[in-house]
Design an enzyme around this catalytic site. Structure first.
Site, PDB file in Angstrom:
ATOM      1  N   ILE A 177       0.774  -1.448   0.010  1.00 32.15           N
ATOM      2  CA  ILE A 177       0.152  -0.011  -0.266  1.00 32.15           C
ATOM      3  C   ILE A 177       0.744   0.642  -0.265  1.00 32.15           C
ATOM      4  O   ILE A 177       1.833   0.698   0.490  1.00 32.15           O
ATOM      5  CB  ILE A 177      -1.310   0.212   1.215  1.00 32.15           C
ATOM      6  CG1 ILE A 177      -2.198   0.846   1.028  1.00 32.15           C
ATOM      7  CG2 ILE A 177      -0.435   0.334   2.580  1.00 32.15           C
ATOM      8  CD1 ILE A 177      -3.571   0.951   2.079  1.00 32.15           C
ATOM      9  N   CYS A 178       0.291   1.984  -0.388  1.00 30.44           N
ATOM     10  CA  CYS A 178       1.055   3.859  -0.356  1.00 30.44           C
ATOM     11  C   CYS A 178       0.163   4.192  -0.074  1.00 30.44           C
ATOM     12  O   CYS A 178      -1.282   3.906   0.020  1.00 30.44           O
ATOM     13  CB  CYS A 178       1.657   4.037  -1.991  1.00 30.44           C
ATOM     14  SG  CYS A 178       0.843   4.082  -3.389  1.00 30.44           S
ATOM     15  N   ARG A 179      -0.326   5.783  -0.549  1.00 33.53           N
ATOM     16  CA  ARG A 179      -1.378   6.756  -1.093  1.00 33.53           C
ATOM     17  C   ARG A 179      -1.786   6.535  -1.643  1.00 33.53           C
ATOM     18  O   ARG A 179      -3.633   6.549  -1.482  1.00 33.53           O
ATOM     19  CB  ARG A 179      -0.583   8.173  -0.730  1.00 33.53           C
ATOM     20  CG  ARG A 179      -1.731   9.548  -0.973  1.00 33.53           C
ATOM     21  CD  ARG A 179      -1.651  10.480  -0.680  1.00 33.53           C
ATOM     22  NE  ARG A 179       0.065  10.824  -1.946  1.00 33.53           N
ATOM     23  CZ  ARG A 179       1.154  11.727  -1.946  1.00 33.53           C
ATOM     24  NH1 ARG A 179       1.186  12.656  -0.812  1.00 33.53           N
ATOM     25  NH2 ARG A 179       1.904  11.511  -2.075  1.00 33.53           N
TER      26      ARG A 179
ATOM     27  N   MET B 251      -3.779   4.050   0.498  1.00 34.09           N
ATOM     28  CA  MET B 251      -4.177   4.883   1.480  1.00 34.09           C
ATOM     29  C   MET B 251      -5.545   5.215   1.617  1.00 34.09           C
ATOM     30  O   MET B 251      -6.350   6.001   2.589  1.00 34.09           O
ATOM     31  CB  MET B 251      -2.698   5.276   2.429  1.00 34.09           C
ATOM     32  CG  MET B 251      -2.117   4.514   3.634  1.00 34.09           C
ATOM     33  SD  MET B 251      -2.805   3.226   4.293  1.00 34.09           S
ATOM     34  CE  MET B 251      -3.676   4.211   6.128  1.00 34.09           C
TER      35      MET B 251
END
Length: 111
Positions: free
Chosen positions: A62-64, A90
């Site tokens: 996961i990232c932004r 996120m």
């Protein structure tokens, strides 16, 4: 976001509570808000710290918003891991109402 067949994806709601969740955002983003139990290895450091990522189970990345995590998934899968990108990152995690924590003591946010 579609990254082609080389990048498997899963919606935030499809990430099991006991999953190995790898967060590849930068330190300030992580501190502002992250999933409980996630492991933080910024994308820039992943090549040198890949040995910390388990090979014996699915890895959810996961990232932004999904771009950096897609890069990480592609690299991990090319090197023999089983990894999936968390669709929408996120931002989608927060919208889905999944739990978040902050390292700052403030209300967690996606930065």
């Amino acid at each position: 976001m579609v990254f082609g067949p080389a990048v498997p994806e899963v919606d935030p709601g499809g990430v099991p509570d006991d999953a190995y969740l790898l967060d590849v955002r930068e330190a300030d983003e992580w501190s502002a808000g992250h999933a409980p139990g996630a492991v933080h290895i910024p994308l820039f450091d992943l090549a040198t710290r890949a040995g910390e990522v388990p090979r014996d189970r699915e890895v959810y990345v996961i990232c932004r918003s999904g771009g950096r995590s897609a890069q990480a998934v592609r690299a991990l899968n090319d090197a023999g891991w089983r990894a999936s990108n968390v669709t929408g990152g996120m931002h989608a995690w927060a919208v889905a109402g999944r739990e978040m924590r902050s390292e700052t003591g403030a209300q967690p946010v996606v930065a």
